[in-house]
Design a protein around this motif. Structure first.
Motif, PDB file in Angstrom:
ATOM      1  N   PRO A 107       0.706  -1.103  -0.225  1.00  0.00           N
ATOM      2  CA  PRO A 107      -0.452  -0.260  -0.155  1.00  0.00           C
ATOM      3  C   PRO A 107       0.666   1.472   0.351  1.00  0.00           C
ATOM      4  N   LEU A 108       0.259   2.008  -0.302  1.00  0.00           N
ATOM      5  CA  LEU A 108       1.202   3.434  -0.779  1.00  0.00           C
ATOM      6  C   LEU A 108       1.107   3.923   0.600  1.00  0.00           C
ATOM      7  N   LYS A 109       2.582   5.073   0.834  1.00  0.00           N
ATOM      8  CA  LYS A 109       1.687   5.700   2.256  1.00  0.00           C
ATOM      9  C   LYS A 109       1.320   6.793   1.815  1.00  0.00           C
ATOM     10  N   THR A 110       0.064   7.529   3.447  1.00  0.00           N
ATOM     11  CA  THR A 110      -0.230   8.388   2.617  1.00  0.00           C
ATOM     12  C   THR A 110      -0.226   9.550   3.932  1.00  0.00           C
ATOM     13  N   LYS A 111      -0.596  10.646   3.856  1.00  0.00           N
ATOM     14  CA  LYS A 111       0.004  11.821   4.633  1.00  0.00           C
ATOM     15  C   LYS A 111      -1.042  12.108   5.356  1.00  0.00           C
TER      16      LYS A 111
END
Length: 107
Positions: free
Chosen positions: A99-103
């Motif tokens: 999964p992409l890391k999100t802010k």
């Protein structure tokens, strides 16, 4: 910008069928295998339901060819997509990307 060519379409009231391209037909079927691998990896794959969805997707593309484009040329791309998708489905080394890391969202 303005459209330089008309897009053929069929209005069925609740649904529209737009003309599509050969690459679109190929990838719509090939990508079913990627979805299958993803769903299996996450324990969300139901073989019967997925097979039905694939059959309905295939049938929709056949209808799109016949009703909108008034041809059956292009079916080979559907079959090629299924064939190449089967190769993906049989690839045991395939894993979905992390999964992409999100802010954090601001409130």
């Amino acid at each position: 910008m303005r459209r330089t060519r008309d897009i053929r379409q069929l209005d069925l009231g609740i649904r529209h069928f737009n003309a599509s391209s050969d690459p679109y037909r190929y990838y719509i079927m090939r990508n079913r295998a990627i979805l299958k691998k993803y769903y299996r990896f996450h324990g969300m794959w139901y073989p019967g339901a997925f097979a039905l969805g694939t059959a309905l997707t295939f049938a929709k593309e056949i209808l799109r060819l016949i009703l909108v484009e008034k041809t059956i040329r292009g079916t080979s791309n559907l079959f090629k997509g299924l064939r190449d998708g089967q190769r993906i489905a049989n690839d045991n080394s395939w894993k979905p990307m992390a999964p992409l890391k999100t802010k954090p969202r601001r409130q």
